[in-house]
Scaffold this motif. Structure first.
Motif, short mmCIF file in Angstrom:
data_model
loop_
_atom_site.label_atom_id
_atom_site.label_comp_id
_atom_site.label_asym_id
_atom_site.label_seq_id
_atom_site.Cartn_x
_atom_site.Cartn_y
_atom_site.Cartn_z
N HIS A 141 0.98 -1.40 0.02
CA HIS A 141 -0.13 -0.06 0.07
C HIS A 141 0.81 1.24 0.07
N ASP A 142 0.27 2.36 -0.56
CA ASP A 142 1.30 3.57 -0.67
C ASP A 142 0.81 4.44 0.41
N LEU A 143 1.80 4.39 1.39
CA LEU A 143 1.66 5.39 2.67
C LEU A 143 2.59 6.66 2.28
N THR A 144 2.77 7.17 1.26
CA THR A 144 3.59 8.33 0.97
C THR A 144 2.84 9.68 1.85
N LYS A 145 1.39 9.56 1.86
CA LYS A 145 0.80 10.61 2.50
C LYS A 145 1.26 11.00 4.06
N TRP A 146 1.66 9.84 4.61
CA TRP A 146 1.86 9.92 6.06
C TRP A 146 3.34 10.36 6.08
N ASP A 147 4.28 10.53 5.23
CA ASP A 147 5.45 11.12 5.29
C ASP A 147 6.35 10.53 6.35
N LEU A 148 6.62 9.19 6.18
CA LEU A 148 7.41 8.35 7.27
C LEU A 148 8.84 8.53 6.95
N PHE A 149 9.61 9.21 5.74
CA PHE A 149 10.92 9.19 5.48
C PHE A 149 11.74 9.91 6.80
N THR A 150 11.45 11.04 7.12
CA THR A 150 11.89 11.60 8.00
C THR A 150 12.08 10.97 9.28
N SER A 151 11.02 10.30 9.90
CA SER A 151 11.09 9.56 11.08
C SER A 151 12.11 8.40 10.94
N ASN A 152 11.89 7.67 9.81
CA ASN A 152 12.84 6.35 9.54
C ASN A 152 14.29 6.91 9.46
N TYR A 153 14.50 8.15 8.83
CA TYR A 153 15.92 8.40 8.36
C TYR A 153 16.77 9.02 10.15
N ARG A 154 15.57 9.47 10.73
CA ARG A 154 16.09 9.88 12.29
C ARG A 154 16.57 8.80 13.16
N LEU A 155 15.54 7.65 12.85
CA LEU A 155 15.82 6.59 13.48
C LEU A 155 17.31 5.61 13.06
N LEU A 156 17.39 5.88 11.85
CA LEU A 156 18.82 5.00 11.54
C LEU A 156 19.95 6.14 11.68
N ASN A 157 19.75 7.13 11.64
CA ASN A 157 20.89 8.01 11.88
C ASN A 157 21.18 7.84 13.50
N THR A 158 20.36 7.98 14.10
CA THR A 158 20.53 7.84 15.70
C THR A 158 21.05 6.33 15.90
N GLY A 159 21.05 5.36 15.30
CA GLY A 159 21.25 3.89 15.53
C GLY A 159 23.01 4.18 15.09
N LEU A 160 23.24 4.71 13.88
CA LEU A 160 24.88 5.03 13.55
C LEU A 160 25.39 5.73 14.60
N GLN A 161 24.65 6.76 15.10
CA GLN A 161 25.68 7.60 16.12
C GLN A 161 25.71 6.97 17.39
N ASN A 162 24.67 6.28 17.90
CA ASN A 162 24.77 5.64 19.36
C ASN A 162 25.50 4.14 19.25
N GLY A 163 25.29 3.20 18.22
CA GLY A 163 25.86 2.01 17.87
C GLY A 163 25.05 1.21 18.74
N ASP A 164 23.74 1.46 19.48
CA ASP A 164 23.14 0.47 20.43
C ASP A 164 21.85 0.21 19.94
N MET A 165 21.36 0.45 18.96
CA MET A 165 19.99 0.10 18.33
C MET A 165 20.01 -1.29 18.01
N PRO A 166 18.80 -1.69 18.40
CA PRO A 166 18.44 -3.12 18.12
C PRO A 166 18.57 -3.54 16.61
N GLU A 167 19.35 -4.58 16.16
CA GLU A 167 19.24 -4.99 14.85
C GLU A 167 18.13 -5.19 14.06
N GLN A 168 16.84 -5.63 14.83
CA GLN A 168 15.53 -5.87 14.28
C GLN A 168 15.07 -4.37 13.74
N ILE A 169 15.19 -3.58 14.76
CA ILE A 169 14.66 -2.29 14.61
C ILE A 169 15.36 -1.68 13.24
#
Length: 1275
Positions: free
Chosen positions: A698-726
C-alpha cells in the motif's frame, strides 16, 4: 500338415468354453457346414508337410477380375503389387483380401507368390521371389537370396519409418493379416497349403540376422497368431453350441427324436474338432517357432510386439492361454532393460486384472511377481512407473489381502511426487485403499456435515497427511487426489463444520495439529478449484481451459465466496491467536468473487471480516501474518468493486492509528539522555513491523514516514546500540518509501518538486546504507547491502529506458569507493567456508541451517552480479568474482557462469580482459604465497591452469565471433608475463613468465592469422638470449610459442570448420614448389617461420597443434624437451625488427621509434653461429629417430592403409607423428624421415594451397597492438 507332437502339452482347449465373443456375421458359413470343402482334391491326394510347395495347379485358369497377371487392378490402375495397395491404403482391406482370395481360388501358386513377395517387400527388401525360385528353392535358400539383395545402405524399413503414411501402413499391414485369416477361416486355411507356406516363411524370416526381416516377420506372425486365436475361439463356441444341440436332441423321447439330425450334429462336431486340431497345430508352430525365440530378441521393439500379443491371447482365449505356462513369459520380461518392453508387460497384465473372473486365476502369478510389480513403481521410466501403480490399483480391487501394508506404503508416498501422472496414479491408489470401503453402518449417514460420510473421509485425509512425516506439502496431496476425489475435497461445508461445530457426544474432537492440517488442506482445495492448475513444480504451465471447465471454475468460485464470506469471520475469531491457521485463512479472500458481497447482500459479513483483520493486526507481530493481512486488504481495496469505499475507510483508520502510535513511541524512544528500555524497543519494533508489512502493498507516502525513519537510522549509527531488528525493518520500510515515491513520479501524478525531494531522499538513504555496510552486526550489514544493490540497480541509467528521459536527474552512479566497499563485502561475506559462516548467530549447526545460510549468500552474490550485468559497476570488478569459479563451483558456479555469459554479451573485449585479470590476480596471490621459485606442478598453479581451461571453454565454438576478444586477452597476458623483471637479475626469466603457460590454454581459440599476429607481438618482448634458452625455467615461453606456432599453417584448427585433421597428418609428395615471390634464403629453408612463404612450403614440417586429432596415427614416443628440432631456426623464428635492439628487451611503452641497424649483417652473424649447432643437433636427432622408425614403419603403414584404403603395393606413407615431451607438449619427429615416399590425393577442401584462402583475414592487428608499440606493419 504341421507336426504337433507336443500340442496337448501347450494348448488345452476345453470342450465347453464360455465366451462373450460371437463369430463374425459377415462370413460365408457361420455354422461351419462346409468347413471341409476347401480341402478338395488336395486332401484326397494326401497332406503335405509344412514348407512343401504344391506344384502346378494354376495353368490355364482365368484370373479373378481384381487381379491381372498377379497384380492388383483398381480404377484402371494396373501393375500395383499387394504391398503398394496396402501401403497406399486407398482400398478397403476387405476388398483387397477378397480380390486376393478370388485370385487364390483360380491360381493358388501365383496368388501365394504375391503374398510371399508382400511380406518380403514390407521388410524393405528390393528383391522379389520369382516363380522359378518359389517352385524349386527351399525357404532357407529364398531367404538367403533375399538377404543378398537387401539394401543395407540404410537401416530404415517400412516399420521404422516416421511420418503419417508409414504409421498408417503399419495399421493397414496388421489389418490385412487379420482380415485375411478371418475371410479364409472356413475353407482356405484348412487346405494345408496356404497357411503351411506362410507360417514356414515367417518362421524362417523371424530367424534372420537382418533386423528388417526379423522385425516385420515377427509382427506378421504375432498378428497371424492373434487372428488364429479368434478363429479357435469361434470354433470353440460353435463346438459348444453343437454339443448342446446334440444333447438336447438326444434327450428327446424316441418318438420325437430325429436320428438324421443327430447324425448331422455328430458329423458337424467331428468336423469342428478336426478344424480345431489344425488351428492348434498352426498356433503351436507359430508359438514355438517364433514367439519362444523372439520374446528375448536383441531388439526391444520385437520383444515388445511379442509381449503385447501374448497379452491379447490370454485376454481373448483365457481358457487356453491364461495359465502359468504362458504367464511366465510376461513375468520374466518385466525385468527387461528397455522401458517400452516393461511397459507392454504391465499393460498386458492390466487387461487381465481388470476382469475379476480372470484376476481370480492369477493368484500364483501375483504371489510370484508381486514384489517386482511393486518395485516398478519407482521405475526410472515415468510411463512404466505410472502403469505399475495402475496395475497395483487393479490388484487392490481384485483382492484386499494380496498387498501388504509395506507394499501400500511404498505407493502412498508417491502422491508427493513432482511428476504429476505418477502422483495422480498414486492418488487413485490411495483413494481406492482408504476411502472406497463403506461399511453397512455408514449407509444411513447424512450427505453433508460433521456426521456425514465425507466427514469421516476428510478426517482420514487429515490423518494420512499428518502421518506423512517426510512430506508437508498439502497442495501436492490435494492435486494428487483431485481427479478421483474432487467431490470430497470440495465439500467445504463439512470442513467448516469440523472446524466450528462442537463434537457430538462420544465423538473424538480434532487436535490442534489436526485442525491446522485441515485448514491447510481446505485452503489448497480452494486454490485448486479456483485456479484450475497444479501447484508449482508439477506441470509445464497453465493450460487452456475448456468451456465446461471454465463454467465449473466459476461455479466453484461462487460457492467459495458465498460459503466463506459468512464462515471466514467466525474462523478468524476462533483461531485469532494461532499463527499458522490465521495465515492460511487470510489467503482465502483472494479467491472471492467480490461482486457477491453486494449482490448477495453480505455487507455485514464484510464488516465482520474487516474487524477480524484489525484484531489480527493488533494481536500479531509475526511478519508472515502481517503480510497476509496486508495482501488481503490489497485484494479487497479494488476500485472496480462497489465495496472499495467501505474497505478503504477501514484501511485508512487502521493506518492512521499505526502511524500515530509509531510517531508517539518514536519520540519517547529517541529522547536524549535516556536509555530506552526493552519494552519501549519492543513497542517500536512491533509497530514498525506492521507499518513495513502494509507499506509493501500500500502507498503510505501521504503519512511522510521518511523523516522519522531516517532519524531512527541516523541515531542508530551515532549511538551504535540500536537493536538490529529495528534497524533492519527501518531500512526495509524506508526502501518501500523510496520505491513508492519513484512509482508516483514515474506515473506523472506527482506535483512539482517531488523529483527533487525523491533525489535527495534516495541519495541520503544510499549514503546511510553505505555507512551501515561497515556495521558490526552481520544481519544489518546484509540488509544494507541488499537494499543498496537494489537501489543502485533501480536508479541506474536503465531508469531512463522506455521513454522516461525525464527521470535522468534521478540516475545515481556509484563512485569508486562505493564499488570497492561492495566488492569487499562480497569477498568477506560470500566467498567463505561453511564453517566460517557465523551468520546463524548461535543456531543449531544442522543441515537445514547450512542450506539456509548458503541460500542467503547466493542471494547476496546474485545482487552484486546484477550490478555487473547491468553495467552499474565496472565490468573489471568481476575479476575478483570470476577467480572464485573453480573453488566455489558447487555453491555459486551457476551464478558466476551466467554472469560471465551476460557480460560477454555486453562487451566481449572487456569481458575477456576481465577474465585474464582474474587469472593475473590468482597468479599474483600464488607468487606472494609460494615465492617466485614455485613448482609449476603445484596444486595452486595447476588450479589456475584448470580455471583458464574452463574460461576458454566458455568462449564457445565460433572463433570468429570472439576473435578480437581472444586476441586482446593474449595481448594483456603477454604484457603481464614480461611486466616484472627477474628478481635474480639479468639472464633469468621475468618474474611472471610462468603465466604464459596459463595463457597457452587460450591459444586454441585463435585462428591462424591471429596466431601469427600474437606470435609476432610476443617477439617484441623477447631478446635473442631468450630465444636460445632451453632450461626448465624457460619452458613456459617455449610451450606458449609452440602453442602459437602449432597449426599456424592450417585453417582446419578452427573448430567451427568441422574439417577432419586427417589431411594435416598425411602429406602429398606432389606438392607444388613455392612461387618465386615466396622464395626463402638458403639458410632459412628448414625454418619454421611464421611467414606465408614457410606456411605455403609443403616440404616444411611444422609443429603439430596440441592434441591434434589423428585417428590413424597414434604414436606417442617421448622426446627430450631440451633438444630442439634442426628446422627450428632461431633466425627465422625470432626475426628482430631493425628498430629493436637484439640483446635487450624493451617494454612496449619504452621502445624508441628510431633505432636502425643493418638487418643483413645481423642475419649473417646469427646464421653462421647457428649452422654448426643445427648440424650437430640434426645428427643427434637423426640417430634418435632412426631407432624408432623401424618399429613404427609397419604399424603406421597398416594404420594408414586401414584408414585410407591403400593397396599393398603403395609406397611408404608419410608419417607425421605426434610426440609428447616431458612437459606434455606435442611435437613432430618427422625431421629425419624421407618425405618423397608416397602420393596421396587429398580432397580439394583439404589441399594446403587452397586452404590458405579459406578464411580471409578481416582482423585488424591494431585492435590489440598499438602502432606506437610496434612501429612496424604486422602483415
Amino acid at each position: 500338415m504341421i507336426a504337433a507332437q507336443d500340442l496337448h502339452a501347450e494348448f488345452q482347449f476345453p470342450q465347453e468354453a464360455e465366451s462373450q465373443l460371437s463369430s463374425d456375421t459377415d462370413l460365408e458359413d457361420p455354422d461351419g457346414k462346409n468347413a471341409k470343402t476347401g480341402k478338395g482334391v488336395a486332401a484326397k491326394k494326401g497332406k503335405k508337410a509344412l514348407g512343401d510347395k504344391a506344384k502346378g495347379g494354376g495353368a490355364g485358369r482365368v484370373p479373378a477380375l481384381g487381379w491381372v497377371n498377379g497384380h492388383h487392378q483398381e480404377n484402371g490402375m494396373e501393375n500395383m503389387t499387394l504391398f503398394e495397395v496396402v501401403k497406399m491404403g486407398k482400398s478397403a482391406t476387405q476388398s483387397v483380401v477378397d480380390d486376393w482370395i478370388e485370385a487364390y481360388k483360380h491360381d493358388r501358386d501365383t496368388a501365394l507368390l504375391d503374398l510371399i513377395n508382400f511380406f518380403i517387400q514390407c521388410s524393405g527388401c528390393k528383391g522379389a521371389v520369382s516363380g522359378e525360385m518359389f517352385r524349386h528353392m527351399q525357404n532357407s535358400e529364398i531367404i538367403r537370396k533375399m538377404t543378398e539383395e537387401f539394401d543395407e545402405d540404410s537401416g530404415d524399413y517400412p516399420l521404422t519409418l516416421s511420418g503419417p503414411q508409414w504409421k498408417k501402413f503399419r495399421i493397414n499391414f496388421c489389418d490385412f493379416i487379420a482380415v485375411l485369416v478371418r475371410q479364409c477361416q472356413y475353407s482356405i486355411i484348412y487346405d494345408e497349403y496356404m497357411m503351411d507356406t506362410v507360417i514356414s516363411l515367417l518362421t524362417g524370416l523371424s530367424d534372420s540376422q537382418v533386423r528388417a526381416f526379423r522385425h516385420t516377420s515377427t509382427l506378421a506372425a504375432m498378428k497371424l497368431m492373434t487372428a488364429l486365436v479368434n478363429v479357435a475361439l469361434n470354433l470353440s463356441i460353435n463346438m459348444d453350441n453343437t454339443q448342446r444341440q446334440y444333447e438336447a436332441e438326444r434327450n428327446k423321447v424316441i418318438a420325437k427324436r430325429a436320428n438324421d439330425r443327430l447324425e448331422l450334429l455328430l458329423q458337424k462336431r467331428k468336423e469342428l474338432q478336426e478344424n480345431q486340431d489344425e488351428i492348434e497345430n498352426m498356433m503351436n508352430a507359430i508359438f514355438k517357432g517364433v514367439f519362444v525365440h523372439r520374446y528375448r530378441d536383441a531388439i526391444a521393439e520385437i520383444r515388445a510386439i511379442c509381449i503385447e500379443e501374448i497379452g491379447v491371447w490370454m485376454k481373448l482365449y483365457s481358457d487356453a492361454f491364461l495359465n502359468d505356462s504362458y504367464l511366465k513369459y510376461v513375468g520374466w520380461t518385466m525385468h527387461d532393460k528397455q522401458g517400452e518392453v516393461r511397459l507392454k508387460c504391465l499393460t498386458a497384465l492390466q487387461g487381465l486384472y481388470y476382469n475379476r473372473e480372470l484376476s481370480a486365476r492369477l493368484e500364483l502369478f501375483t504371489s510370484r511377481f508381486k514384489d517386482r510389480i511393486v518395485s516398478m513403481t519407482l521405475d526410472k521410466e515415468y510411463d512404466v512407473a505410472v502403469q505399475a501403480i495402475k496395475l497395483l490399483t487393479l490388484v487392490l480391487q481384485s483382492s484386499d489381502e494380496v498387498l501388504t501394508a509395506e507394499d501400500c506404503e511404498s505407493v502412498y508416498h508417491l502422491v508427493y511426487s513432482a511428476h504429476r501422472p505418477i502422483a495422480i496414479a498414486a492418488g487413485e491408489f490411495l483413494f481406492k485403499k482408504l476411502f472406497n470401503h463403506r461399511g453397512p453402518e455408514e449407509e444411513g449417514l447424512p450427505r453433508r456435515g460433521r456426521q456425514s460420510l465425507n466427514g469421516s473421509l476428510i478426517k482420514t485425509t487429515v490423518f494420512f497427511f499428518l502421518e506423512s512425516e517426510l512430506h508437508e506439502h498439502g497442495a501436492y496431496l490435494v492435486d494428487s487426489l483431485w481427479e478421483c476425489a474432487s467431490e470430497l475435497l470440495k465439500d467445504w461445508e463439512t470442513m467448516i463444520s469440523l472446524l466450528l461445530d462442537e463434537p457430538m457426544p462420544g465423538e473424538e474432537a480434532l487436535t490442534d495439529r489436526q485442525e491446522t492440517a485441515l485448514v491447510e488442506i481446505m485452503l489448497c482445495a480452494i486454490r485448486q478449484a479456483c485456479e484450475c492448475h497444479p501447484p508449482v513444480g508439477r506441470g509445464t504451465g497453465k493450460r487452456v481451459l475448456t468451456a465446461k471447465e471454465k463454467k465449473t471454475q466459476l461455479d466453484d468460485r461462487t460457492r467459495v465466496t458465498e460459503m466463506f464470506a459468512v464462515a471466514l469471520p467466525l474462523l478468524l475469531a476462533k483461531y485469532c491467536v494461532d499463527i499458522d491457521k490465521v495465515t492460511n485463512l487470510l489467503q482465502i479472500p483472494k479467491f472471492f468473487d467480490l461482486d457477491i458481497y453486494t449482490t448477495g447482500r453480505l455487507e455485514k459479513h464484510l464488516d465482520a471480516l474487516l474487524r477480524q483483520i484489525w484484531e489480527v493486526v493488533d494481536k500479531h507481530t509475526d511478519t508472515e501474518v502481517l503480510e497476509a493481512c496486508s495482501t488481503t486488504y490489497h485484494y479487497l481495496c479494488n476500485e472496480e468493486f462497489t465495496i472499495f469505499n467501505r474497505v478503504d475507510i477501514a484501511r485508512s483508520q487502521l493506518l492512521d492509528e499505526l502511524v500515530d502510535k509509531f510517531n508517539r513511541l518514536l519520540e519517547d524512544f529517541l529522547q536524549e539522555g535516556e536509555e530506552p528500555d526493552e519494552d519501549d524497543a519492543y513497542q517500536v519494533l512491533s509497530t514498525l513491523k506492521k507499518i513495513t508489512a502494509f507499506h509493501n502493498a500500500h502507498d503510505l507516502t501521504k503519512w511522510d514516514l521518511f523523516t522519522s525513519n531516517y532519524r531512527l537510522l541516523n541515531t542508530g549509527l551515532q549511538n551504535g546500540d540500536m537493536p538490529e531488528q529495528i534497524v533492519i525493518h527501518t531500512m526495509q520500510c524506508t526502501h518501500y518509501i523510496v520505491l513508492w515515491h519513484l512509482a508516483k513520479v514515474s506515473d506523472g501524478s506527482s506535483v512539482k518538486g517531488d523529483m527533487v525531494t525523491l533525489r535527495k531522499q534516495m541519495r541520503a538513504f544510499c549514503l546511510m546504507c553505505q555507512r551501515y555496510i561497515n556495521s558490526i552486526n552481520t544481519a544489518v550489514k546484509e540488509q544494507a547491502f541488499t537494499i543498496l544493490c537494489d537501489l543502485l540497480l533501480i536508479f541506474s541509467h536503465q531508469i531512463m529506458s522506455s521513454g522516461r528521459e525525464q527521470l535522468e536527474s534521478l540516475v545515481y552512479t556509484p563512485d569508486s569507493s562505493l564499488q570497492a566497499e561492495l566488492l569487499n563485502f562480497i569477498l568477506d561475506h560470500v566467498f567463505i567456508d561453511q564453517d566460517d559462516d557465523n551468520s546463524t548467530d548461535g543456531q543449531q549447526d544442522d543441515e537445514a541451517s547450512k542450506i539456509e545460510a548458503l541460500h542467503k549468500r547466493r542471494n547476496l552474490l546474485a545482487a552484486y552480479c546484477k550490478l555487473i550485468i547491468y553495467n552499474v559497476v565496472e565490468i573489471n570488478t568481476g575479476a575478483d568474482i570470476f577467480k572464485q569459479y573453480m573453488r566455489y563451483y558447487n555453491d555459486y558456479g551457476d551464478i558466476i557462469k551466467e554472469t560471465m555469459s551476460k557480460t560477454r554479451q555486453i562487451d566481449k573485449i572487456q569481458c575477456a580482459k576481465t577474465l585474464i585479470l582474474s587469472l593475473q590476480k590468482l597468479f599474483n596471490e600464488m607468487l606472494s604465497e609460494l615465492g617466485f621459485n614455485f613448482d609449476r606442478s603445484s596444486s595452486a598453479f595447476c588450479g589456475i591452469k584448470e580455471l583458464a581451461r574452463r574460461f576458454s571453454l566458455t568462449f564457445g565454438l565460433d572463433q570468429l565471433k570472439t576473435r578480437e576478444a581472444i586476441a586482446m586477452l593474449h595481448k594483456d597476458g603477454i604484457e603481464f608475463a614480461f611486466k616484472e623483471p627477474s628478481p635474480q637479475g639479468e639472464g633469468s626469466p621475468p618474474l611472471n613468465l610462468a603465466f604464459l603457460d596459463i595463457l597457452s590454454e587460450f591459444s586454441s581459440k585463435l585462428i591462424r592469422q591471429d596466431k601469427r599476429t600474437v606470435h609476432m607481438y610476443l617477439e617484441r618482448f623477447m631478446t635473442f638470449q631468450m630465444a636460445l634458452q632451453r632450461e626448465d625455467c624457460w619452458l613456459p615461453l617455449i610451450a606458449y610459442r609452440n602453442s602459437l606456432q602449432a597449426g599456424a599453417d592450417d585453417d582446419t584448427m578452427s573448430v567451427i570448420s568441422g574439417i577432419s585433421s586427417r589431411g594435416s597428418t598425411v602429406r602429398s609428395k606432389k606438392s607444388k614448389p613455392p612461387t618465386a615471390s615466396k622464395r626463402k634464403l638458403p639458410e632459412e629453408e628448414n625454418s619454421c617461420s611464421s611467414s606465408d612463404a614457410v606456411w605455403m612450403n609443403r616440404e616444411q614440417n611444422v609443429q603439430t597443434p596440441v592434441m591434434m586429432h589423428s585417428p590413424h596415427l597414434t604414436s606417442t614416443v617421448l622426446r627430450d624437451p631440451k633438444k630442439m628440432r634442426p628446422e627450428d631456426s632461431y633466425t627465422a623464428t625470432f626475426t628482430m625488427p631493425a628498430e629493436q635492439h637484439p640483446h635487450q628487451p624493451v617494454p612496449p611503452q619504452q621502445q624508441p621509434h628510431h633505432q636502425h641497424q643493418a638487418a643483413i649483417d645481423y642475419n649473417t652473424q646469427v646464421t653462421w653461429m647457428l649452422t654448426q649447432r643445427q648440424q650437430a643437433e640434426a645428427r643427434q636427432h637423426q640417430e634418435r629417430v632412426s631407432m624408432h622408425y623401424a618399429k613404427m614403419r609397419n604399424h603406421m603403414q597398416q594404420a594408414i592403409r586401414r584408414g585410407s584404403g591403400l593397396m599393398e603395393d603403395d609406397e611408404e606413407p608419410i608419417v607425421e607423428d605426434v610426440m609428447m615431451s616431458s612437459e606434455d607438449r606435442l611435437e613432430d619427429i618427422n625431421e629425419g624421415m624421407d618425405f618423397d615416399t608416397m602420393d596421396i590425393d587429398l580432397p580439394a577442401s583439404k589441399n594446403r594451397r587452397e586452404r590458405t584462402e579459406l578464411k580471409p583475414d578481416y582482423f585488424d592487428p591494431s585492435s590489440i597492438m598499438d602502432d606506437s608499440v610496434l612501429n612496424v606493419s604486422m602483415f
